[in-house]
Design a protein around this motif. Structure first.
Motif, PDB file in Angstrom:
ATOM      1  N   SER A  55      47.731  37.073  50.521  1.00 53.06           N
ATOM      2  CA  SER A  55      46.933  36.847  49.320  1.00 53.06           C
ATOM      3  C   SER A  55      47.818  36.235  48.245  1.00 53.06           C
ATOM      4  O   SER A  55      48.783  36.865  47.789  1.00 53.06           O
ATOM      5  CB  SER A  55      46.335  38.165  48.814  1.00 53.06           C
ATOM      6  OG  SER A  55      45.490  38.740  49.792  1.00 53.06           O
ATOM      7  N   GLU A 115      42.698  29.086  53.074  1.00 51.44           N
ATOM      8  CA  GLU A 115      41.320  29.121  52.586  1.00 51.44           C
ATOM      9  C   GLU A 115      41.121  28.053  51.524  1.00 51.44           C
ATOM     10  O   GLU A 115      42.021  27.774  50.722  1.00 51.44           O
ATOM     11  CB  GLU A 115      41.003  30.510  52.015  1.00 51.44           C
ATOM     12  CG  GLU A 115      39.549  30.720  51.638  1.00 51.44           C
ATOM     13  CD  GLU A 115      38.625  30.562  52.828  1.00 51.44           C
ATOM     14  OE1 GLU A 115      37.923  29.526  52.875  1.00 51.44           O
ATOM     15  OE2 GLU A 115      38.627  31.442  53.708  1.00 51.44           O
ATOM     16  N   ASP A 128      38.788  33.731  46.320  1.00 47.84           N
ATOM     17  CA  ASP A 128      38.000  34.948  46.501  1.00 47.84           C
ATOM     18  C   ASP A 128      37.587  35.470  45.127  1.00 47.84           C
ATOM     19  O   ASP A 128      38.428  35.846  44.309  1.00 47.84           O
ATOM     20  CB  ASP A 128      38.823  36.004  47.247  1.00 47.84           C
ATOM     21  CG  ASP A 128      37.983  37.199  47.681  1.00 47.84           C
ATOM     22  OD1 ASP A 128      36.967  37.484  47.026  1.00 47.84           O
ATOM     23  OD2 ASP A 128      38.350  37.844  48.679  1.00 47.84           O
TER      24      ASP A 128
END
Length: 408
Positions: free
Chosen positions: A215, A261, A265
């Motif tokens: 992350s 990604e 998010d």
């Protein structure tokens, strides 16, 4: 009369003594001259440095397969040890096969019947072809015979498909591992009825290689993109990740980034990326939290200072640099990203500036310094100082000696 004169003289003496003491008390002492403060400094240099920082990551199996029952029946036996490694194709469970053996035998009999019907239809068709030549039968009878042959062929194909389906269902009673990996505990015990509503039997997780989900803060990702667009950063070499486990222990294998990604998010404000990493000894397990360091991204022509040189004040971040006549100057700075050698300085420091890194807690603006330059700006730990040069040291000492002479 003489007694009065003596008393008056004594009073005057006391008054003059008092004024003398007061005058002596009001005299300001000579200014104290402090010796120069010894500090370690680094010279700011522009160069390319790897963008560093540690970011949270979590391991997951590169493949996680749910093993399910594909036919309905009684679960007779578990053929593996829970939690142990299995190979692809290894038998895991046995489902009662008796009903499926019966079904297979039934469709085989139907296939045999269809083949017999086909043989009879072929013989009739052959006779009809001979008889039509002598007009012994009508064309309608000939066409009906041909249609019977086509129906017989179709019935054989249908029966063959039924046999194949029955074999597949019989094979499904032997539940085998689709991949190699580590098994979980059984979800259904022996003797239970399994089927579409109760199909999950166990889970297999592939441990070698593993995936590591990382992350990254959205500000970091956006900052990297801006730096790349402005030509201030670039990828050099392999895009690898270094794994840090436990209390700073380095994992012996590097991983390769294989997915990033494309969106942030919204729940966490982070961007997910994934790396694949070898795990031959199963030293890492799925679900394990660890720290990840990125490799391959370089900040170009940047000034990097050790983190201990940067101070935080009410007005923001600042550093002390060696100014004119070796006097300390406080300079406000704008910080960039973390680098392997420290922190990137976006503004406030120019190449060639001498920045204090050790002894900064004793420094005030305008203080006279005795700077000792460290060998490199990427030195992150205090070391033995080296004098900058005899000329600067002698000049500072001469100023101090002159000031002491004036005080005397």
């Amino acid at each position: 009369m003489q007694s009065f004169s003596s008393r008056f003289s004594f009073i005057l003496l006391l008054v003059f003594t008092l004024f003398a003491l007061i005058a002596c008390g009001n005299e300001s002492p000579a200014e104290q001259v402090h010796p120069p403060i010894e500090v370690n400094v680094v010279r700011a240099v522009e160069h390319s440095v790897p963008i560093g920082g540690l970011y949270p990551g979590r391991t997951v199996g590169s493949k996680e397969v749910q093993v399910r029952a594909r036919v309905e029946g009684i679960l007779l036996r578990r053929a593996y040890t829970e939690g142990q490694a299995v190979t692809a194709g290894q038998l895991l469970f046995e489902i009662d096969a008796a009903p499926f053996e019966v079904a297979l035998n039934r469709v085989k009999a139907q296939l045999a019947q269809a083949n017999a019907t086909l043989s009879a239809a072929q013989r009739r068709w052959q006779r009809a072809q001979e008889l039509i030549k002598t007009n012994a039968i009508s064309r309608r009878e000939r066409d009906d015979t041909e249609s019977d042959l086509d129906f017989a062929k179709a019935a054989v194909k249908l029966a063959e498909a039924e046999v194949q389906a029955a074999k597949i269902n019989l094979d499904y009673t032997q539940v085998k591992a689709p991949i190699a990996g580590i098994t979980s505990r059984e979800a259904v015990s022996e003797g239970s009825l399994v089927g579409p509503d109760n199909s999950l039997l166990t889970t297999i997780t592939q441990l070698d290689p593993l995936w590591v989900n990382v992350s990254l803060p959205d500000k970091l990702v956006l900052g990297i993109r801006r730096m790349i667009e402005r030509g201030e950063a670039a990828f050099e070499g392999k895009r690898e990740v270094e794994i840090i486990v436990g209390q700073g222990e380095q994992y012996p294998f590097y991983g390769q980034i294989n997915f990033t990604e494309s969106a942030i998010d919204r729940r966490t404000g982070t961007v997910q990326l994934r790396a694949i990493i070898p795990n031959p000894d199963n030293a890492l397990l799925p679900g394990q939290f660890l720290r990840v360091k990125l490799h391959g991204l370089m900040s170009l022509n940047s000034i990097v200072l050790p983190a201990r040189a940067v101070l935080q004040g009410a007005q923001g971040t600042y550093v002390y640099k060696v100014g004119k006549d070796n006097k300390a100057e406080m300079v406000d700075v704008t910080l960039g990203m973390d680098a392997d050698e420290g922190v990137i300085i976006e503004s406030g420091v120019d190449a060639g500036d001498l920045i204090i890194v050790d002894g900064v807690s004793r420094v005030q603006p305008g203080a006279i310094l005795d700077p000792r330059e460290l060998e490199g700006a990427n030195d992150s730990s205090p070391s033995e100082p080296e004098p900058i040069g005899p000329a600067e040291g002698e000049s500072a000492q001469a100023d101090i000696t002159a000031a002491e002479g004036d005080g005397e």
